[in-house]
Design an enzyme around this catalytic site. Structure first.
Site, PDB file in Angstrom:
ATOM      1  N   THR A   5       0.847  -1.186   0.000  1.00  0.00           N
ATOM      2  CA  THR A   5       0.000   0.000   0.000  1.00  0.00           C
ATOM      3  C   THR A   5       0.886   1.240   0.000  1.00  0.00           C
ATOM      4  O   THR A   5       2.041   1.187   0.423  1.00  0.00           O
ATOM      5  CB  THR A   5      -0.934   0.011   1.226  1.00  0.00           C
ATOM      6  OG1 THR A   5      -0.150  -0.088   2.415  1.00  0.00           O
ATOM      7  CG2 THR A   5      -1.928  -1.136   1.160  1.00  0.00           C
ATOM      8  N   TYR A   6       0.369   2.313  -0.478  1.00  0.00           N
ATOM      9  CA  TYR A   6       1.150   3.544  -0.620  1.00  0.00           C
ATOM     10  C   TYR A   6       1.517   4.127   0.738  1.00  0.00           C
ATOM     11  O   TYR A   6       0.656   4.298   1.599  1.00  0.00           O
ATOM     12  CB  TYR A   6       0.346   4.556  -1.436  1.00  0.00           C
ATOM     13  CG  TYR A   6       1.135   5.782  -1.791  1.00  0.00           C
ATOM     14  CD1 TYR A   6       2.133   5.721  -2.752  1.00  0.00           C
ATOM     15  CD2 TYR A   6       0.896   6.988  -1.163  1.00  0.00           C
ATOM     16  CE1 TYR A   6       2.867   6.832  -3.076  1.00  0.00           C
ATOM     17  CE2 TYR A   6       1.627   8.120  -1.491  1.00  0.00           C
ATOM     18  CZ  TYR A   6       2.611   8.033  -2.448  1.00  0.00           C
ATOM     19  OH  TYR A   6       3.346   9.140  -2.780  1.00  0.00           O
ATOM     20  N   PRO A   7       2.796   4.422   0.967  1.00  0.00           N
ATOM     21  CA  PRO A   7       3.236   4.916   2.274  1.00  0.00           C
ATOM     22  C   PRO A   7       2.917   6.394   2.496  1.00  0.00           C
ATOM     23  O   PRO A   7       3.719   7.257   2.214  1.00  0.00           O
ATOM     24  CB  PRO A   7       4.752   4.679   2.243  1.00  0.00           C
ATOM     25  CG  PRO A   7       5.105   4.756   0.800  1.00  0.00           C
ATOM     26  CD  PRO A   7       3.909   4.220   0.057  1.00  0.00           C
TER      27      PRO A   7
END
Length: 123
Positions: A5-7
């Site tokens: 998932t996008y940080p």
């Protein structure tokens, strides 16, 4: 590669709606990380750690692997290592808490103080 998932956050919690996707995520981890096969096999998907908590999720939830099954073959060594760290942390959510017993002995011998520490793994 969309394998994680996008940080966007340093939040350590996950929303409950992601809990329903745990089996697909773990299967993807098993495909991308063959060295974690025994850990994937031993995961108890019936467990739910305290990380799954809607009330503690901020604007964005913790970084976790996605269900995506392709793309891992294009990762650099550093990217593979990072994915492995994220995958291991995710898999820990499906294991019981680490239990141990600490012991400490302090002795006075001939005017000197000797200390011994031990940690016994219980579970």
């Amino acid at each position: 590669y969309q394998l994680i998932t996008y940080p966007r956050s340093d939040c350590r919690y996950l929303p409950m709606d992601h809990y329903s996707r745990r089996e697909a995520v773990i299967q993807a981890i098993g495909q991308h990380q063959p060295e974690l096969a025994s850990v994937v096999q031993g995961a108890n998907l019936g467990l739910r750690s305290k990380a799954w908590n809607d009330r503690k999720v901020e604007a964005h939830h913790a970084i976790i692997p996605t269900e995506k099954n392709t793309g891992a073959d294009r990762l650099t060594l550093t990217e593979k290592q990072l994915y492995s760290l994220i995958a291991r942390q995710y898999l820990l959510q499906f294991y019981p808490p680490y239990r141990y017993a600490d012991r400490r002995i302090e002795l006075e011998i001939a005017g000197g103080r000797f200390v011994a520490n031990e940690r016994e793994n219980l579970e």
